[in-house]
Design a protein around this motif. Sequence first.
Motif, PDB file in Angstrom:
ATOM      1  N   PRO A   6       0.811  -1.242   0.000  1.00 26.75           N
ATOM      2  CA  PRO A   6       0.000   0.000   0.000  1.00 26.75           C
ATOM      3  C   PRO A   6       0.834   1.279   0.000  1.00 26.75           C
ATOM      4  CG  PRO A   6       0.100  -0.897   2.211  1.00 26.75           C
ATOM      5  CD  PRO A   6       0.894  -1.839   1.350  1.00 26.75           C
ATOM      6  N   PHE A   7       1.926   1.308  -0.748  1.00 20.45           N
ATOM      7  CA  PHE A   7       2.745   2.519  -0.752  1.00 20.45           C
ATOM      8  C   PHE A   7       1.985   3.720  -1.308  1.00 20.45           C
ATOM      9  CE2 PHE A   7       6.845  -0.179  -1.138  1.00 20.45           C
ATOM     10  CZ  PHE A   7       6.767  -0.470   0.211  1.00 20.45           C
ATOM     11  N   ASP A   8       1.016   3.427  -2.215  1.00 17.67           N
ATOM     12  CA  ASP A   8       0.286   4.532  -2.824  1.00 17.67           C
ATOM     13  C   ASP A   8      -0.593   5.259  -1.805  1.00 17.67           C
ATOM     14  OD1 ASP A   8      -1.185   2.225  -2.591  1.00 17.67           O
ATOM     15  OD2 ASP A   8      -2.539   2.740  -4.248  1.00 17.67           O
ATOM     16  N   LYS A   9      -0.962   4.567  -0.699  1.00 14.25           N
ATOM     17  CA  LYS A   9      -1.759   5.209   0.333  1.00 14.25           C
ATOM     18  C   LYS A   9      -0.892   6.085   1.226  1.00 14.25           C
ATOM     19  CE  LYS A   9      -5.223   1.526   0.492  1.00 14.25           C
ATOM     20  NZ  LYS A   9      -6.239   2.350  -0.198  1.00 14.25           N
ATOM     21  N   PHE A  23       2.515  13.909  -7.783  1.00 15.02           N
ATOM     22  CA  PHE A  23       3.853  13.577  -8.298  1.00 15.02           C
ATOM     23  C   PHE A  23       4.393  12.272  -7.699  1.00 15.02           C
ATOM     24  CE2 PHE A  23       3.456  18.196  -8.627  1.00 15.02           C
ATOM     25  CZ  PHE A  23       3.708  18.374  -9.979  1.00 15.02           C
ATOM     26  N   ALA A  24       3.905  11.893  -6.495  1.00 14.63           N
ATOM     27  CA  ALA A  24       4.429  10.691  -5.833  1.00 14.63           C
ATOM     28  C   ALA A  24       3.753   9.421  -6.314  1.00 14.63           C
ATOM     29  CB  ALA A  24       4.265  10.814  -4.313  1.00 14.63           C
ATOM     30  N   LYS A  25       2.494   9.509  -6.725  1.00 16.21           N
ATOM     31  CA  LYS A  25       1.738   8.306  -7.037  1.00 16.21           C
ATOM     32  C   LYS A  25       2.349   7.463  -8.159  1.00 16.21           C
ATOM     33  CE  LYS A  25      -2.959   6.601  -7.450  1.00 16.21           C
ATOM     34  NZ  LYS A  25      -4.393   6.938  -7.446  1.00 16.21           N
ATOM     35  N   PRO A  26       2.884   8.065  -9.229  1.00 11.05           N
ATOM     36  CA  PRO A  26       3.507   7.220 -10.266  1.00 11.05           C
ATOM     37  C   PRO A  26       4.650   6.344  -9.757  1.00 11.05           C
ATOM     38  CG  PRO A  26       3.101   9.413 -11.109  1.00 11.05           C
ATOM     39  CD  PRO A  26       2.845   9.483  -9.638  1.00 11.05           C
ATOM     40  N   PHE A  27       5.254   6.797  -8.627  1.00  6.63           N
ATOM     41  CA  PHE A  27       6.372   6.027  -8.084  1.00  6.63           C
ATOM     42  C   PHE A  27       5.947   5.095  -6.944  1.00  6.63           C
ATOM     43  CE2 PHE A  27       8.014  10.009  -9.775  1.00  6.63           C
ATOM     44  CZ  PHE A  27       9.002   9.558 -10.635  1.00  6.63           C
TER      45      PHE A  27
END
Length: 574
Positions: A517-520, A526-530
């Motif tokens: 769950p890194f996207d949470k 800008f962070a979500k693509p990574f």
Amino acid sequence: MVNLGLTSTINPTLVNDIRVAYLRVSGTLGQPLGGTGAGTIASLGFTTPFGAAGGLAPIVPSYEGVPVVALKRANFGATNSTIRQANNTIQFIDNVTKTYGTHSFQFGVDYHYDQINERNTSCPNGCFTFNGKETGSDFADLLIGAPSAFSQAGLTQLNSRSNYLGIYAQDGWRALPTLTINYGLRWDVSQPWYDTKNMLSTFVPGQQSQVFPNAPKGMVFPGDPGIPNTIAQTRYNNFAPRIGIAYAPASGKYSVRAGFGIFYSSIQQVSGMNTAGGPPFNVYYGSPVPPSLATPYIDRFSGNSEGVKFPAPLPPSNVSASNPDYIDFGPFEQISGSYGIYPGNGLPSLENYELSLQRSFGSSTVASLSYVGTSGRHLMTSIESNPGNQALCVFLSDPNNVAPGTATCSQNGEDQQYIKKDGTVVNGTRTVFGSLDLGSNPLMKAAAGSSYNSLQASLNHRDKYGNFLLSYTWSKSIDNSSDVFDSTNPYNPAQSRALSYHDVPHNFVASYTVQLPFDKLASGKFAKPFSAGWSISGITSLTSGEVVQIQESYDDNALTGAYNAPVDTPSYAN
């Protein structure tokens, strides 16, 4: 590879798919650089060349190098085999699908023509085996020059061909909304491999060859009565039915599946590869006596020469019964270690059967429990064509039953001449062919069987957080020949029945993927693509160990001289 296909929708319920393919595979293996100086056979201390002095020489000068030396736990040498092979396959396939009401009919034909062309050597510089029979130590035997066995073979030329035709018809019938029945029938015609120049042979007790009238009695060739160019007859009665049933109640919670089918397999070309190049088309020499290291064609104890085997007096190609070739078989005799194909062979077949139950738990989890079994019939194996007569050897082992001062029979004495007390000469104890011209020669015979039974369970779960698949198989595999080179008991093949080499009773495999769950944690523009899309996955396997193989390879306690000693099996007790 070239593959041309055309799929045609003739009407909304009729589709035809036709394909034509050509495949070529070509390669070379095991070809060393030629030796010079210390690498030549002469410079290593061997007597050269071939001749009355029992000397050694390379079969192919460009492959010359150190002969192969095999110890119990190590071996060295330039090469023990070289292979040049080019294969061609031409194939035609046509499948027709017709939908009619609740039926989905399929009809098809599959034909392919196969070519295998080989130019191979076996032990081109000679192969020596040291097993410690002389001193008790294999390495000590090497140091004193006392090999237990020696072999060398000429260049094998093989031009194998085969044709296959398969025709099938089947129906997928939706008998009820909850019941589907699949049934069909296939007809297989698989031609045994033949050689374009008829360079094959086999062994039939009591039959004198008409192709080579001066061949040892019992050794026959394509063109002899009852011996086609394929050795074994092409069979036209290979019908393979199969049926499958799937039942799933309207609730959708579970389903039941059952199936049974018969499947035929073509005979491996390896059977022809081992048969081709035998006498008189090539020489496969295995020393029948303890050889000398420096002069391997000389009996180490008596000093007698086994004769000049190379270069061999090979016959012209394309011999037939209408043009017999009176080649001298003397240099080839005693013929030993030459494979033959059993003329009565049929096609190997499998009977496959299954019963399974699937049950869903919610929308994401499915459990499955299945019984899966297979029975193999007419599987290929190697079986001694000319075993020794045990009772005869026991009789001749008594000095009171032989002429005074003459030899008595003992282990590995199958190919020795004896004289009975009344003066009767006994040409060895291999009574199947009744002469010393033929020694130990294995037959490639469709005489083996197998059985596999298993309980298979699995649990499959998938959701947005991850998924896993847990699979477990509890099984047992039994046969009397795990591959075509396994030897079976020549008197009773069923006595070789045991656990298969590949038997693995327990097999557990788990595969899993967990979404991270890194996207949470970092969901910004800008962070979500990574941070999105990361996961951890893995596979864990736990299996039983493989079967321990126990063999006796260096004795002849059964007094049979059987190929690979399948009668001299160790006895295991708790």
